[in-house]
Design an enzyme around this catalytic site. Structure first.
Site, PDB file in Angstrom:
ATOM      1  N   GLN A   1     -32.218 141.344 -41.155  1.00 63.15           N
ATOM      2  CA  GLN A   1     -31.034 141.838 -40.451  1.00 63.15           C
ATOM      3  C   GLN A   1     -31.177 143.329 -40.121  1.00 63.15           C
ATOM      4  O   GLN A   1     -31.356 144.155 -41.026  1.00 63.15           O
ATOM      5  CB  GLN A   1     -29.771 141.632 -41.285  1.00 63.15           C
ATOM      6  CG  GLN A   1     -29.411 140.174 -41.515  1.00 63.15           C
ATOM      7  CD  GLN A   1     -29.918 139.651 -42.837  1.00 63.15           C
ATOM      8  OE1 GLN A   1     -30.975 140.066 -43.325  1.00 63.15           O
ATOM      9  NE2 GLN A   1     -29.171 138.729 -43.440  1.00 63.15           N
TER      10      GLN A   1
ATOM     11  N   GLN B   1     -33.571 140.067 -35.613  1.00 56.66           N
ATOM     12  CA  GLN B   1     -32.449 139.365 -36.231  1.00 56.66           C
ATOM     13  C   GLN B   1     -31.199 140.244 -36.182  1.00 56.66           C
ATOM     14  O   GLN B   1     -31.234 141.422 -36.543  1.00 56.66           O
ATOM     15  CB  GLN B   1     -32.777 139.007 -37.681  1.00 56.66           C
ATOM     16  CG  GLN B   1     -31.677 138.207 -38.379  1.00 56.66           C
ATOM     17  CD  GLN B   1     -32.103 137.668 -39.728  1.00 56.66           C
ATOM     18  OE1 GLN B   1     -33.281 137.704 -40.083  1.00 56.66           O
ATOM     19  NE2 GLN B   1     -31.159 137.152 -40.490  1.00 56.66           N
ATOM     20  N   ASP B   2     -30.081 139.643 -35.725  1.00 56.95           N
ATOM     21  CA  ASP B   2     -28.781 140.335 -35.689  1.00 56.95           C
ATOM     22  C   ASP B   2     -28.781 141.555 -34.772  1.00 56.95           C
ATOM     23  O   ASP B   2     -28.247 142.609 -35.123  1.00 56.95           O
ATOM     24  CB  ASP B   2     -28.355 140.757 -37.102  1.00 56.95           C
ATOM     25  CG  ASP B   2     -28.000 139.586 -37.998  1.00 56.95           C
ATOM     26  OD1 ASP B   2     -28.098 138.439 -37.519  1.00 56.95           O
ATOM     27  OD2 ASP B   2     -27.641 139.814 -39.156  1.00 56.95           O
TER      28      ASP B   2
ATOM     29  N   ASP C   1     -29.871 134.582 -34.843  1.00 60.09           N
ATOM     30  CA  ASP C   1     -28.451 134.954 -34.767  1.00 60.09           C
ATOM     31  C   ASP C   1     -28.263 136.279 -34.025  1.00 60.09           C
ATOM     32  O   ASP C   1     -27.490 137.141 -34.446  1.00 60.09           O
ATOM     33  CB  ASP C   1     -27.844 135.077 -36.172  1.00 60.09           C
ATOM     34  CG  ASP C   1     -28.034 133.832 -37.014  1.00 60.09           C
ATOM     35  OD1 ASP C   1     -28.153 132.739 -36.431  1.00 60.09           O
ATOM     36  OD2 ASP C   1     -28.071 133.955 -38.252  1.00 60.09           O
TER      37      ASP C   1
ATOM     38  N   ARG D   1     -25.277 128.560 -34.069  1.00 60.92           N
ATOM     39  CA  ARG D   1     -24.998 127.858 -35.317  1.00 60.92           C
ATOM     40  C   ARG D   1     -23.745 128.479 -35.946  1.00 60.92           C
ATOM     41  O   ARG D   1     -23.426 129.650 -35.701  1.00 60.92           O
ATOM     42  CB  ARG D   1     -26.182 127.915 -36.283  1.00 60.92           C
ATOM     43  CG  ARG D   1     -26.599 129.313 -36.729  1.00 60.92           C
ATOM     44  CD  ARG D   1     -27.693 129.229 -37.779  1.00 60.92           C
ATOM     45  NE  ARG D   1     -28.130 130.537 -38.223  1.00 60.92           N
ATOM     46  CZ  ARG D   1     -28.851 130.751 -39.337  1.00 60.92           C
ATOM     47  NH1 ARG D   1     -29.197 129.728 -40.108  1.00 60.92           N
ATOM     48  NH2 ARG D   1     -29.226 131.968 -39.668  1.00 60.92           N
TER      49      ARG D   1
ATOM     50  N   TRP E   1     -21.743 130.353 -38.300  1.00 61.59           N
ATOM     51  CA  TRP E   1     -21.790 131.295 -39.406  1.00 61.59           C
ATOM     52  C   TRP E   1     -20.575 131.127 -40.324  1.00 61.59           C
ATOM     53  O   TRP E   1     -20.682 131.217 -41.530  1.00 61.59           O
ATOM     54  CB  TRP E   1     -21.858 132.716 -38.831  1.00 61.59           C
ATOM     55  CG  TRP E   1     -21.929 133.815 -39.836  1.00 61.59           C
ATOM     56  CD1 TRP E   1     -22.452 133.750 -41.103  1.00 61.59           C
ATOM     57  CD2 TRP E   1     -21.483 135.159 -39.671  1.00 61.59           C
ATOM     58  NE1 TRP E   1     -22.354 134.976 -41.724  1.00 61.59           N
ATOM     59  CE2 TRP E   1     -21.771 135.861 -40.868  1.00 61.59           C
ATOM     60  CE3 TRP E   1     -20.875 135.848 -38.611  1.00 61.59           C
ATOM     61  CZ2 TRP E   1     -21.462 137.204 -41.038  1.00 61.59           C
ATOM     62  CZ3 TRP E   1     -20.577 137.187 -38.779  1.00 61.59           C
ATOM     63  CH2 TRP E   1     -20.863 137.856 -39.974  1.00 61.59           C
TER      64      TRP E   1
END
Length: 548
Positions: free
Chosen positions: A341, A363-364, A385, A453, A455
């Site tokens: 993240q 990521q993120d 994500d 997806r 969370w």
């Protein structure tokens, strides 16, 4: 309508909201506070027992209007916020040898609780606005954001290594109680101001469009966004690496900008790479960043969770000041996929907009944290994500690029974080393009790629009129953890195109739907989702209010 209970705001260090109610549990007169009155109001709330105990503490309940009852419930909830704040502050100062990650997580909690007090004050004010439509949008928006804050606080402890003592249980009880109080107020507020009748539950609070932008953008702001040459704008401050401006760093310019400005304040950031973390605080209202173009003006840093930062605090640029605008620049987190993240932009600023910007990470990448947001003609790059959070946000005419992830990872374009069914939040992706970035293209067959997806339990994401390239897995969507949220989420696809848009092989979850009704799809447009026609019109950005 009875006069509202007064709100006193004071603080030598923190912003404190004191909302004092006369009486309490010890002097309740059952003849004036019948349980059936409280039960009637609490019907439909997620936590009716807590709702009953809260309402039964209000003197003369049966004689009060619903707005007055909600005001009293806000008072009660403010006490809970203060209790949570004291608890976190006590731990923060008592445990001086706490590991850096949890120390930062507690610091996040103190900031988020402080912001929640501000939101409760706004909610109290919104209850007494005369415009019922604006009242509902504002009220539901700030209460939704308050709920998000509590879970963001708890999420900060998710990456604590197993060999360390996790202090999350020490604060969780207070925060879960606070969430339940806020959830009940949100449900009561929905009763007080019912939404317009639509085909399905919509994203309340985004709004109508005007001239291609949400109407909450003023005419002056629209002109600022549509000016062809960024350097020709009348900037209030100039940032330049070569010393030719007022400052050489973006952070210095933000610090010099006025607090609580009622007029648009423009910071022009000349071409160059600015290696810094930038925070636009809640007092920096109506700020605008203007660069020289994507890839020319670049703000870049590399904070990440592996190196001991919370996801919330890892952002290269973090914005919470209301009415923020960004255009013609790149924000990047260069930590790389191995650092997990690592946020490029975190945006929790209400009525914020981004035009011709790029957000680069893995990521993120883009943390659309809370409140109402709009992105137009932007590029977003990431892996896992990489658009996530719990704002009410619309992406229009944007390009979303999946990058090459770590081995054995999957790419997921979105992870929406709606916690409560009454929150007005969700991600709407309208007239966008989803495809593989240049580093993924040669190896795209080695990695699975999904639209999103869940969370959180009530995750809500829709794709409308967008181009989905062949990298999208036929199932379309990915589970988070087994059957979690599959019957409570809302995922929809409406008239998308491209080789990845075929829905015949999609998941068969109860919460997933192929949207066939234009009326249902229209709920997720800028006009109906984020009150866009009430604020974007002033920002001078191109936007489409409806489906076309």
């Amino acid at each position: 309508m009875p006069a509202p209970t007064p709100i006193l705001r004071w603080s030598p260090t923190f912003l404190i909201l004191l909302l004092i109610l006369p009486g309490g549990h010890n002097n309740v007169d059952a003849t004036h506070l019948p349980e059936n009155t409280a039960a009637s109001h609490c019907a439909g709330t997620l936590y009716p027992s807590l709702c009953l105990s809260t309402l039964l503490s209000i003197p003369n309940l049966s004689s009060k209007s619903l707005p007055s009852i909600i005001s009293a419930a806000i008072n009660h909830t403010a006490d809970a916020v203060n209790a949570s704040h004291r608890n976190c502050s006590s731990i923060y100062h008592r445990l001086r040898n706490l590991d850096p990650l949890q120390h930062r997580a507690l610091s996040d909690c103190l900031e988020l609780l402080d912001t929640s007090l501000d939101f409760l004050h706004l909610a109290f004010t919104d209850l007494h606005l005369t415009n019922s439509s604006a009242r509902r949008s504002e009220l539901i928006t700030v209460l939704s954001a308050s709920i998000t804050n509590q879970f963001t606080c708890l999420d900060g402890f998710a990456s604590v290594p197993q060999h360390l003592t996790n202090i999350r249980p020490s604060i969780q009880r207070f925060l879960i109680h606070l969430y339940r109080l806020l959830s009940n107020i949100l449900a009561l507020s929905s009763k007080f101001l019912p939404p317009p009748k639509r085909a399905v539950e919509a994203f309340e609070g985004y709004g109508r469009m005007k001239g291609g932008f949400p109407a909450w953008l003023t005419l002056h702001d629209r002109r600022l966004l549509q000016t062809e040459t960024p350097g020709s704008l009348a900037a209030n401050l100039v940032v330049a690496k070569d010393g030719s401006g007022n400052f050489t760093t973006v952070g210095e310019a933000v610090a010099a900008a006025p607090n609580s400005s009622t007029a648009r304040f423009v910071i022009y950031i000349k071409a160059g790479a600015y290696f810094e973390n930038v925070e636009v605080g809640k007092n920096k209202i109506n700020l605008m960043f203007v660069g020289d173009g994507i890839g020319k003006t670049v703000i870049k840093a590399s904070r990440n969770v592996v190196d001991g930062w919370t996801t919330f605090r890892s952002a290269t640029v973090a914005v919470v000041g209301k009415g923020f605008i960004g255009r013609d620049l790149t924000v990047e987190n260069s930590a790389g996929p191995i650092k997990h993240q690592a946020v490029a932009l975190r945006i929790g600023a209400d009525l914020s907009a981004f035009y011709r910007c790029s957000f680069v990470g893995y990521q993120d990448t883009l943390y659309v944290h809370s409140l109402r947001q709009f992105f137009c003609d932007c590029d977003i790059y990431g892996t896992v994500d990489f658009i996530f959070g719990n704002a009410a946000v619309v992406f229009q005419n944007c390009s979303l690029y999946a990058r090459k992830p770590n081995p054995n990872q999957k790419n997921i374009f979105t992870a929406q974080g709606r916690e409560d069914p009454n929150q007005n939040t969700g991600i709407s992706i309208h007239d966008c393009k989803l495809s593989a970035a240049s580093d993924l293209l040669p190896v795209v067959s080695q990695f699975k790629n999904y639209l999103g997806r869940p969370w959180k339990a009530y995750s809500r994401t829709v794709y409308l009129h967008s181009f989905l390239d062949s990298l999208i897995d036929p199932a379309g969507w990915l589970e988070w953890n087994g059957t979690f949220a599959l019957d409570t989420l809302y995922y929809g696809e409406y008239r998308n195109r491209g080789p990845g848009a075929n829905t015949t092989g999609r998941v068969r979850w109860p919460g997933y739907r192929v949207i066939n009704s234009s009326a249902e799809a229209d709920n997720f447009t800028v006009a109906n989702f984020i009150d866009g026609d009430q604020w974007l019109a002033s920002y001078n950005l191109p936007f489409t209010p409806g489906l076309n």
